[in-house]
Structure formats: C-alpha cells, structure tokens
Design a protein around this motif. Structure first.
Motif, PDB file in Angstrom:
ATOM      1  N   ARG A  99     -12.205  -9.674   4.903  1.00  0.00           N
ATOM      2  CA  ARG A  99     -11.244  -8.941   4.060  1.00  0.00           C
ATOM      3  C   ARG A  99     -11.865  -7.635   3.592  1.00  0.00           C
ATOM      4  O   ARG A  99     -11.163  -6.651   3.415  1.00  0.00           O
ATOM      5  CB  ARG A  99     -10.824  -9.798   2.865  1.00  0.00           C
ATOM      6  CG  ARG A  99     -10.255 -11.145   3.283  1.00  0.00           C
ATOM      7  CD  ARG A  99      -8.794 -11.305   2.999  1.00  0.00           C
ATOM      8  NE  ARG A  99      -8.265 -12.439   3.745  1.00  0.00           N
ATOM      9  CZ  ARG A  99      -7.870 -13.586   3.197  1.00  0.00           C
ATOM     10  NH1 ARG A  99      -7.917 -13.746   1.892  1.00  0.00           N
ATOM     11  NH2 ARG A  99      -7.403 -14.565   3.946  1.00  0.00           N
ATOM     12  N   SER A 160      -4.917 -13.924   5.986  1.00  0.00           N
ATOM     13  CA  SER A 160      -4.066 -13.961   4.798  1.00  0.00           C
ATOM     14  C   SER A 160      -2.597 -14.031   5.241  1.00  0.00           C
ATOM     15  O   SER A 160      -2.276 -13.806   6.410  1.00  0.00           O
ATOM     16  CB  SER A 160      -4.285 -12.708   3.960  1.00  0.00           C
ATOM     17  OG  SER A 160      -3.812 -11.578   4.678  1.00  0.00           O
ATOM     18  N   TYR A 161      -1.723 -14.318   4.272  1.00  0.00           N
ATOM     19  CA  TYR A 161      -0.283 -14.290   4.545  1.00  0.00           C
ATOM     20  C   TYR A 161       0.123 -12.970   5.206  1.00  0.00           C
ATOM     21  O   TYR A 161       0.867 -12.951   6.179  1.00  0.00           O
ATOM     22  CB  TYR A 161       0.495 -14.429   3.232  1.00  0.00           C
ATOM     23  CG  TYR A 161       0.762 -15.847   2.793  1.00  0.00           C
ATOM     24  CD1 TYR A 161       1.204 -16.802   3.702  1.00  0.00           C
ATOM     25  CD2 TYR A 161       0.610 -16.216   1.466  1.00  0.00           C
ATOM     26  CE1 TYR A 161       1.476 -18.102   3.296  1.00  0.00           C
ATOM     27  CE2 TYR A 161       0.874 -17.511   1.041  1.00  0.00           C
ATOM     28  CZ  TYR A 161       1.302 -18.452   1.966  1.00  0.00           C
ATOM     29  OH  TYR A 161       1.571 -19.735   1.548  1.00  0.00           O
TER      30      TYR A 161
ATOM     31  N   VAL B  19      -4.979 -18.376   2.608  1.00  0.00           N
ATOM     32  CA  VAL B  19      -3.951 -17.374   2.909  1.00  0.00           C
ATOM     33  C   VAL B  19      -3.668 -16.435   1.735  1.00  0.00           C
ATOM     34  O   VAL B  19      -3.080 -15.376   1.925  1.00  0.00           O
ATOM     35  CB  VAL B  19      -2.626 -18.030   3.365  1.00  0.00           C
ATOM     36  CG1 VAL B  19      -2.777 -18.608   4.761  1.00  0.00           C
ATOM     37  CG2 VAL B  19      -2.182 -19.109   2.392  1.00  0.00           C
ATOM     38  N   LEU B  20      -4.089 -16.835   0.532  1.00  0.00           N
ATOM     39  CA  LEU B  20      -3.838 -15.960  -0.622  1.00  0.00           C
ATOM     40  C   LEU B  20      -4.814 -14.789  -0.591  1.00  0.00           C
ATOM     41  O   LEU B  20      -5.935 -14.916  -0.099  1.00  0.00           O
ATOM     42  CB  LEU B  20      -4.032 -16.741  -1.924  1.00  0.00           C
ATOM     43  CG  LEU B  20      -3.149 -17.969  -2.124  1.00  0.00           C
ATOM     44  CD1 LEU B  20      -3.519 -18.657  -3.441  1.00  0.00           C
ATOM     45  CD2 LEU B  20      -1.683 -17.587  -2.113  1.00  0.00           C
ATOM     46  N   GLU B  21      -4.400 -13.675  -1.139  1.00  0.00           N
ATOM     47  CA  GLU B  21      -5.333 -12.552  -1.245  1.00  0.00           C
ATOM     48  C   GLU B  21      -5.058 -11.776  -2.521  1.00  0.00           C
ATOM     49  O   GLU B  21      -4.049 -11.994  -3.186  1.00  0.00           O
ATOM     50  CB  GLU B  21      -5.263 -11.652  -0.022  1.00  0.00           C
ATOM     51  CG  GLU B  21      -3.917 -11.016   0.205  1.00  0.00           C
ATOM     52  CD  GLU B  21      -3.887 -10.221   1.512  1.00  0.00           C
ATOM     53  OE1 GLU B  21      -4.943  -9.738   1.956  1.00  0.00           O
ATOM     54  OE2 GLU B  21      -2.795 -10.088   2.078  1.00  0.00           O
ATOM     55  N   ARG B  25      -5.033 -14.608  -5.118  1.00  0.00           N
ATOM     56  CA  ARG B  25      -6.259 -15.367  -4.859  1.00  0.00           C
ATOM     57  C   ARG B  25      -7.115 -15.430  -6.130  1.00  0.00           C
ATOM     58  O   ARG B  25      -7.658 -16.473  -6.478  1.00  0.00           O
ATOM     59  CB  ARG B  25      -7.030 -14.699  -3.717  1.00  0.00           C
ATOM     60  CG  ARG B  25      -8.164 -15.538  -3.189  1.00  0.00           C
ATOM     61  CD  ARG B  25      -8.879 -14.804  -2.054  1.00  0.00           C
ATOM     62  NE  ARG B  25      -9.921 -15.635  -1.459  1.00  0.00           N
ATOM     63  CZ  ARG B  25     -11.043 -15.145  -0.934  1.00  0.00           C
ATOM     64  NH1 ARG B  25     -11.256 -13.839  -0.920  1.00  0.00           N
ATOM     65  NH2 ARG B  25     -11.937 -15.941  -0.405  1.00  0.00           N
TER      66      ARG B  25
END
Lengths: 194, 224
Positions: A99, A160-161, B19-21, B25
């Motif tokens: 990320r 991520s989504y 999957v969260l950011e 997150r």
C-alpha cells in the motif's frame, strides 16, 4: 497419512512453535533462528505473493522477523495458533509495504491469484491441518463465483476493496457487496459445520 | 440480501481479510485495541482464513537473508535479561516462558476473576522490546517488567506522556525484577493515547521532575 496422524503432527508442530516463541520472548537469539528455519519458507511465500516483488519481499521478510523478535511476548497461545500469528504479521507487513508503494503496474495479472489457489491444492503434503483447509475450501465453493474469487484474490494478493474493484472494473460498492455477502455466507457455512 | 452495515463480526472479517484501507482500516485497528470482544472476533476470523496460507506456495528465502536479520538485531541475546536469568538461576526456557506469561496476564493469575481489558505498552529500544508494562485494573497498578535496563549508578524512571502533554513521572522502577507501580492520582493519564517512556536518571530519580537523562525505552499504550 491418516487424517488423525496429520492432526497429531499439526499439534506437535504447534507446540514446538509456541515453545520457540516463548524462548524468543525471553530474548533467546537461537530460538529466533530455529523459528526462522521452521517458518521462513512459508512466510517468504506470503511476502513474495503479496509484494509481487523479490527485493521488496526480502526487505519485508527481514522486518517480519524483527517484528517477531520484538513482539513475541505479546503472543498468546490461547488466542491464536502460532503459525497463524506469524502469518498474520507477514501478511500485514507485506500489505503495508504494497500500500505504501501503490505501484499498480507491478501487480500480477488477474488470473495469477486463482492459478495459485487451484494449482497449489495438489500440494497436500504442505497442509498442516487438512480438515480445516478442506472445510474452508468447501465453504468457499458454496459462494457465488464472483464473491469466492474476490475473497481468494483479496487474501492472496493483499488487495483493498478499491484495488479489487478496479481490477474487476466494477463500482466500489458492488465489490464491497460481493465480498460482504460472501463473508456472511462463509461464516454461516463454517459455523454450521459445513 | 446484503448483511447489515454495522455487523461487528463482518467488520472483523473485512479487517482480517485485509480489504479495508485508510480511515476504515485505522478505525478497525483502533476498535481491535479498545474492544477485547472485537479483538476476539478478529482472532477467530484470522484462524478461519488461515488455511488459505497453506495454499500459497512456500518459497525459500535467499541464503544471506538470515545474516541481514542478525545484523539488524545487533549482538547476542537480549543482554540484561540473560544476565538477570543467570543471576536468578532461571535458566530454562520454561522459567523464561513463565516469566513472560506472568508479566502478560497478571490479573488472571492474581485474582482469578474475569480479566479486565489490560492496557499494555511494549517499550521498545530501537533493537528490541526493552520493557513490558501491563495494567492491573483492580488496584490501578502498572506492572513493569524490565528486559534490557543496564546502567551503573543510575536509576530507571518511568514516565507517562499524555497526548499533547508533558511527561509525568510514575517513579523509579527496579531494573532487575518486575515492579508494581501504583498509579494513584495519575491513573487517568495512563490511557490509550498516551506513551510510556523510561529514562536513565540520577539515583533516586530526576531532580527536576522532568526527564533529564537519555530515553532508553518508549512505547504507545494498547490493550491486549
């Protein structure tokens, strides 16, 4: 190998790892080395898969073992199995690295995630706990195709989504809905015993 | 049909899946630190999803990688603890493990009551966890376990630094055994946003009421 032998073997490995972690928590360097010898191929596999970059994965793996050294005292065998605890550190470190870089162009093509998942199922000799693996696999099979694929991709790729939505060219809300429904279904399947 | 928006177990699942950011997150992480029930949900989901790890191919790291880790760790075992263990003849791994467990779960062992959320800080020197602090809800004590505190003719002093505030002394701690620090009126300062730190001070503690010596350990407070 009979199923109960595999289970016994998994239990032995679990207690060996827990004991090594307790010694790491006490500051014993040799215990960290032992842990490294036992687990680095597994954790590096996770880093390589999520970072999709050899050098990055090597840097992350170093951080992972430094983190294990520093945080081993926080491991509680009543809350987590040792290998899950270690793998979680590797996953989270690798996801942080990815990320932070946000280099979309180095991502593996979309088929890579499912290829890894399908191809590796043959490698039964690496599976510590055959029953829970089979059960999760069976439950994932009951999901809507798109949800099952998205969940596997999220796990293997650390996506991520937003990344998943972009890769599948669907709106963010659609991807969230697929995955949340999939997780809901997965939970019901796993808690109902199959 | 979509599951309800506010289902905490699904939030734990999304967090475990990764999957969260961004803010989502961070919020989930905060909830994990603040809410033991939520943390248990996260643990459960991690275990549920863990079999997927077995389907990722193992890859042997390059041969030199362990050396790089060793270099970053510096020399030897964690110094003071090894010496302390030798001094107390607690040389077996079992004794060492016991020490860690007692330090981690004092209220379970001491009171046998249901464990309250425990505030902890792992106070890390750059290379290692130097001290572990555990909060005992009953009695409002902080138990500090030193691991690497070595200095001659100096005392180790524990400080709490409230968010946006100046360090407040919690007193001098022993360097060779776990110390139970009575928080008293400072209890409210030891909260999740605060930082714990240890400095080396003249014998008896800082003469000024402010830290004067080098910081040998510091860490943010979290709940286990």
């Amino acid at each position: 190998m009979h199923e109960h032998d595999a289970q016994d073997w998994a239990d032995v490995r679990r207690s060996q790892l827990s004991a090594a972690l307790a010694r790491v928590a006490a500051g014993e360097r040799a215990a960290l080395r032992e842990l490294y010898d036992r687990t680095s191929a597994k954790l590096f596999g996770i880093c390589v898969r999520i970072c999709a970059d050899q050098q990055g994965a090597e840097d992350v793996l170093q951080d992972v073992y430094i983190t294990i050294w520093n945080r081993a005292a926080g491991f509680d065998p009543e809350r987590a199995s040792p290998i899950t605890w270690l793998a979680t550190i590797a996953r989270n470190r690798a996801i942080d690295w990815r990320r932070a870089r946000q280099k979309i162009d180095t991502m593996l093509p979309i088929d890579a995630a499912s290829a890894v998942a399908d191809g590796a199922i043959d490698a039964a000799d690496r599976i510590d706990d055959a029953r829970s693996t089979a059960r999760l696999g069976a439950c994932l099979e009951t999901l809507d195709d798109r949800a099952g694929r998205a969940i596997r991709e999220a796990y293997y790729g650390g996506f991520s989504y937003a990344e998943l939505a972009a890769r599948d060219a669907v709106p963010l809300g659609t991807m969230k809905s697929w995955i949340r429904r999939g997780l809901d279904r997965l939970r019901k399947c796993l808690t109902n015993g199959g | 049909m979509d599951p309800p928006e506010d289902d905490p177990d699904l939030l734990a699942a999304e967090f475990s899946l990764g999957v969260l950011e961004g803010g989502d997150r961070a919020a989930a992480l905060r909830q994990m630190l603040a809410d033991p029930a939520f943390a248990r949900r996260v643990d459960a989901w991690r275990e549920r999803l863990a079999p997927l790890n077995d389907l990722m191919p193992e890859v042997s790291p390059p041969p030199g990688l362990w050396r790089s880790i060793e270099r970053r760790l510096g020399g030897g075992d964690r110094g003071a603890l090894t010496r302390w263990r030798a001094a107390t003849a607690a040389t077996t791994a079992l004794a060492a493990a016991l020490l860690a467990v007692i330090a981690l779960r004092p209220s379970v062992l001491v009171t046998a009551a249901a464990p309250a959320p425990q505030l902890v800080a792992q106070l890390g020197a750059p290379q290692a966890t130097a001290l572990l602090a555990v909060y005992e809800d009953q009695g409002g004590n902080l138990i500090v376990r030193p691991a690497v505190v070595e200095a001659h003719n100096r005392d180790a002093e524990l400080w709490v630094i409230p968010k946006g505030g100046a360090p407040v002394s919690l007193g001098v701690i022993a360097r060779d055994r776990p110390t139970r620090v009575a928080l008293g009126a400072h209890r409210h300062l030891v909260s999740r946003d605060a930082v714990l730190a240890v400095t080396l001070e003249p014998i008896g503690g800082s003469p000024t009421g402010k830290p004067t010596g080098p910081v040998i350990a510091q860490g943010a407070i979290s709940i286990i």
